[in-house]
Enzyme design. Structure first.
Site, mmCIF file in Angstrom:
data_model
loop_
_atom_site.group_PDB
_atom_site.id
_atom_site.type_symbol
_atom_site.label_atom_id
_atom_site.label_comp_id
_atom_site.label_asym_id
_atom_site.label_seq_id
_atom_site.Cartn_x
_atom_site.Cartn_y
_atom_site.Cartn_z
ATOM 1 N N GLU A 278 0.906 -1.153 -0.089
ATOM 2 C CA GLU A 278 -0.044 0.160 0.210
ATOM 3 C C GLU A 278 0.856 1.236 -0.090
ATOM 4 O OE1 GLU A 278 -2.867 -0.714 3.218
ATOM 5 O OE2 GLU A 278 -3.399 -2.352 2.343
ATOM 6 N N GLU B 274 -6.097 -10.529 -1.529
ATOM 7 C CA GLU B 274 -6.937 -10.451 -0.284
ATOM 8 C C GLU B 274 -8.316 -10.067 -0.790
ATOM 9 O OE1 GLU B 274 -5.462 -7.066 1.922
ATOM 10 O OE2 GLU B 274 -3.537 -7.817 1.983
HETATM 11 O O1 G3I Z 1 -5.316 -9.315 18.729
HETATM 12 C C1 G3I Z 1 -5.933 -8.276 19.363
HETATM 13 C C2 G3I Z 1 -6.482 -8.351 20.424
HETATM 14 O O2 G3I Z 1 -5.737 -9.091 21.593
HETATM 15 C C3 G3I Z 1 -7.124 -7.049 21.037
HETATM 16 O O3 G3I Z 1 -8.226 -7.608 22.094
HETATM 17 C C4 G3I Z 1 -8.073 -6.467 19.983
HETATM 18 C C5 G3I Z 1 -8.842 -5.234 20.483
HETATM 19 O O4 G3I Z 1 -9.207 -4.393 19.394
HETATM 20 O O5 G3I Z 1 -7.357 -6.253 19.049
HETATM 21 C C6 G3I Z 1 -6.771 -7.392 18.216
HETATM 22 O O6 G3I Z 1 -6.059 -7.000 17.246
HETATM 23 C C7 G3I Z 1 -6.648 -6.850 16.061
HETATM 24 C C8 G3I Z 1 -6.199 -7.642 14.941
HETATM 25 O O7 G3I Z 1 -6.941 -7.384 13.752
HETATM 26 C C9 G3I Z 1 -6.444 -9.148 15.199
HETATM 27 O O8 G3I Z 1 -8.139 -9.379 15.060
HETATM 28 C C10 G3I Z 1 -6.329 -5.266 15.642
HETATM 29 O O9 G3I Z 1 -7.093 -4.383 16.699
HETATM 30 C C11 G3I Z 1 -6.879 -4.922 14.247
HETATM 31 O O10 G3I Z 1 -6.509 -3.584 14.104
HETATM 32 C C12 G3I Z 1 -6.351 -5.998 13.228
HETATM 33 O O11 G3I Z 1 -7.141 -5.689 12.162
HETATM 34 C C13 G3I Z 1 -6.310 -6.238 11.086
HETATM 35 C C14 G3I Z 1 -5.985 -5.199 10.224
HETATM 36 O O12 G3I Z 1 -5.202 -5.657 8.684
HETATM 37 C C15 G3I Z 1 -4.816 -4.084 10.800
HETATM 38 O O13 G3I Z 1 -3.935 -5.080 10.896
HETATM 39 C C16 G3I Z 1 -7.172 -7.175 10.341
HETATM 40 O O14 G3I Z 1 -7.448 -8.285 11.062
HETATM 41 C C17 G3I Z 1 -6.881 -7.729 8.833
HETATM 42 O O15 G3I Z 1 -7.651 -8.451 8.200
HETATM 43 C C18 G3I Z 1 -6.175 -6.433 8.005
HETATM 44 O O16 G3I Z 1 -5.724 -6.884 6.769
HETATM 45 C C19 G3I Z 1 -5.264 -5.793 5.732
HETATM 46 C C20 G3I Z 1 -4.265 -6.305 5.233
HETATM 47 O O17 G3I Z 1 -3.203 -6.491 6.167
HETATM 48 C C21 G3I Z 1 -3.698 -5.256 4.189
HETATM 49 N N1 G3I Z 1 -4.573 -5.024 3.253
HETATM 50 C C22 G3I Z 1 -5.772 -4.584 4.168
HETATM 51 C C23 G3I Z 1 -6.350 -5.466 4.701
HETATM 52 C C24 G3I Z 1 -7.768 -5.152 5.445
HETATM 53 O O18 G3I Z 1 -7.494 -4.107 6.240
#
Ligand code: G3I
Length: 378
Positions: free
Chosen positions: A163, A268
């Site tokens: 990105e 994705e």
């Molecule tokens: O694991 C913690 C948990 O311990 C905590 O209690 C909870 C509270 O918010 O958060 C959890 O972490 C979250 C994680 O996903 C696992 O579920 C994060 O807050 C959350 O920000 C994270 O979101 C991910 C996001 O990227 C940011 O990294 C999504 O799962 C994931 O699907 C998404 O993937 C991205 C690709 O990497 C890049 N392209 C876009 C795509 C979608 O956004």
């Protein structure tokens, strides 16, 4: 009475004949997803830590059965794997790689450099000031070298830079860009190739059907090639919705990337089934964009109505049909998650919605839309 008995006997006989003929006609066996696309492209799935650790037993059985490639949804991102300058956290990433090896899967690493989810220490010194270009280059080199070397020969390919370009084709004003300018991208590719010369290296981004972004990536790929750097393919994330992207634009993007001489992938894939909450309709996949929950934006809590499902089905098939059409240049189609209840799209860009973006439903059943591919030769 006698006539009635005869009629009844005929009905029984006819039913028996029908049953026999149904049993003797060989029914086409339903293929798994990876079998359906075998020889065309890899069928991938982004997996979470519950799945790679074996805690989500039901999901794991489906992942192993239907997919021949996996990518780490979160555990290889900088904030998770390299939270402090001198501290790496390997447990989840190691488990993810072991899961892939145990099940003979093609393992993909996501992602080495990304402006989002980058650990806070990466760009700042101990006084909180932005670091110099030289310091950032050293940090990038250490980060990439350490991670790629650890999984050398085990991870087939890496999303090296994720990105980096905005929808209008300009460079994203990330700290990487502010400190190093455009140079950070070729530098990252150089470091990754040096750490594992056999690893496949990719660019990866969303909104790829937009002409500005498409052109910028064609130019960037050309620049990397001119410098003699190693790049194998470009990842079209393919976070799509009910009315975006335009499939002709998507096809033009695929053609343009193939025209540069590298391969393409949907990395994705998911299809957001819910109303678009962006006022200008310009939905993307920028994790930092968020809206407050609104009931009217969450209309399908008890299931999708038939007309919406039909649109959703045609969107999914549109994507797979494109991948099949260009399969000679398509390395992989990767779903961004296994089943609907596990998708990030239940909480983005608005929290708490009930979404239906993936190929498996909330009861872990493969959606009938895929029978177009699993029940037929194509
Ligand atoms: O694991 C913690 C948990 O311990 C905590 O209690 C909870 C509270 O918010 O958060 C959890 O972490 C979250 C994680 O996903 C696992 O579920 C994060 O807050 C959350 O920000 C994270 O979101 C991910 C996001 O990227 C940011 O990294 C999504 O799962 C994931 O699907 C998404 O993937 C991205 C690709 O990497 C890049 N392209 C876009 C795509 C979608 O956004």
């Amino acid at each position: 009475m006698r006539k009635q008995r005869f009629t009844f006997q005929y009905i029984i006989l006819a039913a028996a004949l029908l049953l026999t003929s149904a049993c003797s006609t060989p029914q086409p066996a339903e293929k798994t997803l990876k079998e359906a696309f075998d020889g065309k492209f890899l069928m991938g799935c982004a997996i979470n830590v519950d799945q790679s650790s074996g805690r989500d037993v039901v999901a794991d059985s489906l992942i192993v059965r239907h997919f021949n490639s996996i990518v780490a949804e979160n555990c290889m991102k900088c904030e998770k794997i390299h939270p402090l300058e001198n501290e790496y956290f390997w447990d989840d990433a190691d488990q993810f790689v072991q899961f892939g090896e145990k099940n003979n899967m093609v393992i993909i690493g996501h992602c080495l450099l990304w402006h989002s989810q980058c650990a806070p220490w990466f760009f700042h010194d101990e006084k909180g000031n932005l670091v110099s270009a030289d310091v950032l280059k050293q940090r990038i080199r250490d980060h990439i070298t350490t991670i790629v070397t650890r999984y050398k020969g085990r991870v087939r390919g890496w999303d090296v830079v994720n990105e980096a370009i905005m929808d209008d084709g300009t460079y994203r004003d990330s700290y990487f860009y502010q400190i190093l300018g455009e140079e950070f991208i070729p530098f990252a590719f150089e470091c990754a190739h040096a750490a594992d010369p056999d690893a496949e290296l990719y660019l990866n981004d969303y909104s790829m059907a937009k002409p500005g972004k498409r052109e910028a990536y064609v130019k960037l790929i050309g620049q990397l090639q001119e410098k003699g750097l190693h790049i194998d393919a470009i990842g079209i994330q393919a976070h799509a919705g009910m009315d975006y992207p335009d499939m002709n634009d998507m096809e033009q993007t695929i053609q343009a990337y193939i025209g540069t001489g590298i391969d393409v992938m949907f990395t994705e894939l998911d299809i957001n089934a819910l109303p678009n909450v962006f006022e200008n309709g310009n939905e993307n996949a920028a994790v930092e964009e968020r809206f407050e929950y609104e009931q009217r934006m969450n209309p399908y809590v008890n299931g999708m109505p038939a007309d919406s499902l039909q649109v959703w089905n045609s969107r999914v098939q549109g994507m797979f049909d494109l991948a099949l059409k260009y399969h000679e240049h398509f390395r992989r189609v990767c779903m961004w998650g296994l089943c609907d209840q596990q998708s990030w799209l239940n909480d983005w860009p608005m929290p708490g919605r009930t979404n239906y973006p993936l190929l498996f439903d909330r009861n872990y059943r493969l959606k009938p839309v895929m029978q177009k591919y699993t029940m037929t030769a194509h």
